[in-house]
Design an enzyme around this catalytic site. Sequence first.
Site, PDB file in Angstrom:
ATOM      1  N   THR A  53       0.687  -1.361  -0.010  1.00 11.85           N
ATOM      2  CA  THR A  53      -0.427   0.143  -0.368  1.00 11.85           C
ATOM      3  C   THR A  53       0.966   1.246  -0.127  1.00 11.85           C
ATOM      4  O   THR A  53       0.669   2.277  -0.715  1.00 11.85           O
ATOM      5  CB  THR A  53      -0.742   0.135   1.201  1.00 11.85           C
ATOM      6  OG1 THR A  53      -1.183  -0.989   1.281  1.00 11.85           O
ATOM      7  CG2 THR A  53      -2.095   1.396   0.770  1.00 11.85           C
ATOM      8  N   LYS A  81       6.420  10.798  21.742  1.00 11.48           N
ATOM      9  CA  LYS A  81       6.548  11.943  23.093  1.00 11.48           C
ATOM     10  C   LYS A  81       4.895  11.630  23.572  1.00 11.48           C
ATOM     11  O   LYS A  81       4.913  12.702  24.892  1.00 11.48           O
ATOM     12  CB  LYS A  81       7.146  12.764  22.293  1.00 11.48           C
ATOM     13  CG  LYS A  81       8.703  12.923  21.704  1.00 11.48           C
ATOM     14  CD  LYS A  81       8.671  13.728  21.466  1.00 11.48           C
ATOM     15  CE  LYS A  81      10.092  14.039  20.751  1.00 11.48           C
ATOM     16  NZ  LYS A  81      10.120  14.572  19.565  1.00 11.48           N
ATOM     17  N   HIS A 130     -10.664  -1.200   3.883  1.00 16.19           N
ATOM     18  CA  HIS A 130      -9.398  -0.363   3.037  1.00 16.19           C
ATOM     19  C   HIS A 130      -9.477  -0.031   1.711  1.00 16.19           C
ATOM     20  O   HIS A 130      -9.757  -1.066   0.268  1.00 16.19           O
ATOM     21  CB  HIS A 130      -8.885  -2.028   3.129  1.00 16.19           C
ATOM     22  CG  HIS A 130      -7.055  -2.079   2.730  1.00 16.19           C
ATOM     23  ND1 HIS A 130      -6.993  -0.443   2.256  1.00 16.19           N
ATOM     24  CD2 HIS A 130      -5.589  -2.659   2.558  1.00 16.19           C
ATOM     25  CE1 HIS A 130      -5.171  -0.937   2.275  1.00 16.19           C
ATOM     26  NE2 HIS A 130      -4.935  -2.266   2.816  1.00 16.19           N
TER      27      HIS A 130
HETATM   28  N1   CP Z   1      -2.941  -5.079   0.540  1.00 14.68           N
HETATM   29  C1   CP Z   1      -1.917  -4.528   1.684  1.00 14.68           C
HETATM   30  O1   CP Z   1      -2.480  -3.746   2.339  1.00 14.68           O
HETATM   31  O2   CP Z   1      -0.481  -4.910   1.812  1.00 14.68           O
HETATM   32  P1   CP Z   1       0.885  -4.297   2.585  1.00 14.68           P
HETATM   33  O3   CP Z   1       0.018  -4.152   4.383  1.00 14.68           O
HETATM   34  O4   CP Z   1       1.803  -4.430   2.194  1.00 14.68           O
HETATM   35  O5   CP Z   1       0.125  -2.743   2.430  1.00 14.68           O
END
Ligand code: CP
Length: 303
Positions: A53, A81, A130
């Site tokens: 990502t 911090k 996502h």
């Molecule tokens: N597909 C995906 O989110 O992979 P990463 O966690 O490597 O970003």
Amino acid sequence: MIKNKSLISINDFTRDEMLRIIELAADFEANPNQRLLEGKIIASLFFEPSTRTRLSFETAMNRLGARIIGFSDVNATSTTKGETLKDTIKMVSNYADLIVMRHPLEGAARYASEQASVPVINAGDGANQHPTQTLLDMFSIMKTQGHLDNIKIAMVGDLKYGRTVHSLLMAMSQFNPTFHFVAPDELKMPEEYKTFLRDKGISFTEHRDMNEVLPEVDILYMTRVQKERFSDLIEYERVKNTYVLRNSMLADTKENLRVLHPLPRVGEIATDVDANPKAYYFKQAENGVYTRMAIIASILGVK
Ligand code: CP
């Protein structure tokens, strides 16, 4: 209208907006070097580990001619911090034209978008959503199937904590799919998503055995068991190897079947699948660059 809009949940985009992103992604794939964002600065804030990502986003930003600020190691920031997410986001808003953020907490991306004076793109928030992965998954389905309508999709593995399947389920529900959920009892698709499907009249079935659905599906969407979301590692050990896709299991599947996986994989797809023409997961990851170029260019209003 995508311009200046944050992308936090896939539901923030309409069906037409999703189709527009897919169309633009195809355009960027055909012509990937378009320096449309000269003079723009984009912040890449990764509070949680990532390979694909972050690197595909940063490749997309570079190909578009933007400059990048940010971090991939939260331990190198003032969060250690005690600085709050609110203060961090307010400040970065003053530095950048757009913020891309991954965070381990569900809801953190929405909260960040409420504090920011620039658009925020959710690059994954805990087990929640996502959305940019979903758009690249849809681009991959479009490229391999030629359309998005009436697709039969098997989702296999960690359907409880896997944010990619939650986002993909919601997006594909705009295109009359049939879902087959394959998971151990501990990792079944959460009830809220099944209620969402029932309310929309979308068909789904639930299984423990992946072989029951392999002959009929167009897309086999494998997922990793999300170790980082388990509070009890003994339970993770019990379920982690429940499903392993092997090349021999693809023998009687449909010609158009493609195997997708958001990656990383940790054993749920044997490496002997990689050479099978039905394996699409590495190309899927490449599609992320063009899709993220399309998302960034749309939000910043240059396409
Ligand atoms: N597909 C995906 O989110 O992979 P990463 O966690 O490597 O970003």
